[in-house]
Motif scaffolding. Structure first.
Motif, PDB file in Angstrom:
ATOM      1  N   ARG A 224       0.836  -1.203   0.000  1.00 12.05           N
ATOM      2  CA  ARG A 224       0.000   0.000   0.000  1.00 12.05           C
ATOM      3  C   ARG A 224       0.866   1.246   0.000  1.00 12.05           C
ATOM      4  O   ARG A 224       0.597   2.209  -0.716  1.00 12.05           O
ATOM      5  CB  ARG A 224      -0.948   0.028   1.197  1.00 12.05           C
ATOM      6  CG  ARG A 224      -1.842   1.283   1.153  1.00 12.05           C
ATOM      7  CD  ARG A 224      -2.695   1.598   2.355  1.00 12.05           C
ATOM      8  NE  ARG A 224      -3.293   0.495   3.043  1.00 12.05           N
ATOM      9  CZ  ARG A 224      -2.856  -0.005   4.201  1.00 12.05           C
ATOM     10  NH1 ARG A 224      -1.776   0.483   4.781  1.00 12.05           N
ATOM     11  NH2 ARG A 224      -3.485  -0.993   4.790  1.00 12.05           N
ATOM     12  N   GLU A 225       1.936   1.239   0.794  1.00 14.51           N
ATOM     13  CA  GLU A 225       2.842   2.395   0.830  1.00 14.51           C
ATOM     14  C   GLU A 225       3.434   2.673  -0.544  1.00 14.51           C
ATOM     15  O   GLU A 225       3.515   3.827  -0.969  1.00 14.51           O
ATOM     16  CB  GLU A 225       3.965   2.151   1.837  1.00 14.51           C
ATOM     17  CG  GLU A 225       3.532   2.211   3.274  1.00 14.51           C
ATOM     18  CD  GLU A 225       4.674   1.897   4.239  1.00 14.51           C
ATOM     19  OE1 GLU A 225       5.854   2.073   3.860  1.00 14.51           O
ATOM     20  OE2 GLU A 225       4.372   1.473   5.368  1.00 14.51           O
ATOM     21  N   ILE A 226       3.843   1.627  -1.237  1.00 18.39           N
ATOM     22  CA  ILE A 226       4.423   1.793  -2.576  1.00 18.39           C
ATOM     23  C   ILE A 226       3.387   2.375  -3.529  1.00 18.39           C
ATOM     24  O   ILE A 226       3.679   3.299  -4.302  1.00 18.39           O
ATOM     25  CB  ILE A 226       4.975   0.447  -3.093  1.00 18.39           C
ATOM     26  CG1 ILE A 226       6.217   0.050  -2.278  1.00 18.39           C
ATOM     27  CG2 ILE A 226       5.288   0.503  -4.587  1.00 18.39           C
ATOM     28  CD1 ILE A 226       6.687  -1.384  -2.497  1.00 18.39           C
ATOM     29  N   LEU A 227       2.169   1.865  -3.481  1.00 15.67           N
ATOM     30  CA  LEU A 227       1.102   2.356  -4.362  1.00 15.67           C
ATOM     31  C   LEU A 227       0.739   3.801  -4.034  1.00 15.67           C
ATOM     32  O   LEU A 227       0.539   4.623  -4.940  1.00 15.67           O
ATOM     33  CB  LEU A 227      -0.134   1.465  -4.255  1.00 15.67           C
ATOM     34  CG  LEU A 227       0.029   0.028  -4.746  1.00 15.67           C
ATOM     35  CD1 LEU A 227      -1.179  -0.816  -4.352  1.00 15.67           C
ATOM     36  CD2 LEU A 227       0.249  -0.020  -6.246  1.00 15.67           C
ATOM     37  N   GLU A 228       0.678   4.128  -2.749  1.00 13.32           N
ATOM     38  CA  GLU A 228       0.343   5.499  -2.351  1.00 13.32           C
ATOM     39  C   GLU A 228       1.445   6.479  -2.742  1.00 13.32           C
ATOM     40  O   GLU A 228       1.159   7.591  -3.194  1.00 13.32           O
ATOM     41  CB  GLU A 228       0.074   5.567  -0.840  1.00 13.32           C
ATOM     42  CG  GLU A 228      -1.254   4.937  -0.457  1.00 13.32           C
ATOM     43  CD  GLU A 228      -1.485   4.874   1.041  1.00 13.32           C
ATOM     44  OE1 GLU A 228      -0.507   5.037   1.839  1.00 13.32           O
ATOM     45  OE2 GLU A 228      -2.640   4.623   1.442  1.00 13.32           O
ATOM     46  N   ARG A 229       2.715   6.064  -2.574  1.00 11.34           N
ATOM     47  CA  ARG A 229       3.834   6.936  -2.979  1.00 11.34           C
ATOM     48  C   ARG A 229       3.814   7.214  -4.474  1.00 11.34           C
ATOM     49  O   ARG A 229       4.276   8.261  -4.920  1.00 11.34           O
ATOM     50  CB  ARG A 229       5.173   6.319  -2.588  1.00 11.34           C
ATOM     51  CG  ARG A 229       5.553   6.586  -1.153  1.00 11.34           C
ATOM     52  CD  ARG A 229       7.014   6.286  -0.925  1.00 11.34           C
ATOM     53  NE  ARG A 229       7.371   4.953  -1.376  1.00 11.34           N
ATOM     54  CZ  ARG A 229       7.688   3.938  -0.598  1.00 11.34           C
ATOM     55  NH1 ARG A 229       7.709   4.087   0.689  1.00 11.34           N
ATOM     56  NH2 ARG A 229       7.993   2.769  -1.106  1.00 11.34           N
ATOM     57  N   ALA A 230       3.263   6.272  -5.243  1.00 13.09           N
ATOM     58  CA  ALA A 230       3.169   6.459  -6.688  1.00 13.09           C
ATOM     59  C   ALA A 230       2.030   7.404  -7.062  1.00 13.09           C
ATOM     60  O   ALA A 230       1.874   7.760  -8.229  1.00 13.09           O
ATOM     61  CB  ALA A 230       2.970   5.110  -7.379  1.00 13.09           C
TER      62      ALA A 230
END
Length: 168
Positions: A80-86
């Motif tokens: 989720r963190e990776i997707l949100e950072r994107a």
């Protein structure tokens, strides 16, 4: 334990830890809205390179202006963190993951059990892992609590988030 308005005990039906990333009896699916253009999926998947997050399952629904990517990740918090950072628009949903039985028509067995419990199956797809050489499927249903009880009672092995991480 939580108590309902009329004193019913919500924790008595299924005994599990409710904190995410523990032995919560569901897995998480992320629905990601992607531009419908060449390379969009590749660009998203490359964001997981170098992390411990593995893609356990994915499904794509294509439309004229955007695509819906449904994805299950081995480590959903980090994913989720990776997707949100994107900067991607995402929706998080709970699904049930089960081992299919070694029968001639395992999905018929699943559907029959859910039908008897009057639980509707909304989405299903296969995970790209196996458990004990059995196929693992993700199920989105309209009544997750009833589906878990029904499937467990009928001998289907439910898979937790921790188990999913171990399979990844």
């Amino acid at each position: 334990m939580s108590q309902g308005s009329e004193g019913e005990d919500f924790g008595a039906v299924i005994d599990f830890e409710t904190a995410r990333g523990r032995d919560y009896p569901t897995i998480r699916q992320f629905t990601v809205f992607l531009e419908n253009r060449v390379g969009a999926l590749n660009g998203l998947l490359r964001r997981f390179r170098g992390s411990k997050v593995r893609i356990m399952a994915l499904s794509i629904s294509d439309a004229a202006e955007c695509s819906l990517l449904r994805i299950i990740l081995s480590h959903p918090e980090q994913g989720r963190e990776i997707l949100e950072r994107a900067g991607l628009a995402i929706i998080e949903s709970d699904l049930i993951a089960i081992e299919l039985p070694m029968t001639d028509q395992p999905m018929l067995d699943v559907c029959t059990a859910l039908l008897r419990a009057e639980v509707n199956l909304l989405q299903t797809y296969t995970l790209m892992v196996q458990k004990r050489e059995r196929t693992v499927v993700a199920l989105m249903v309209d009544n997750i609590d009833q589906a878990q009880i029904t499937l467990a009672t009928n001998g289907f092995g439910l898979i937790t988030e921790n188990e999913l991480q171990d399979l990844g």
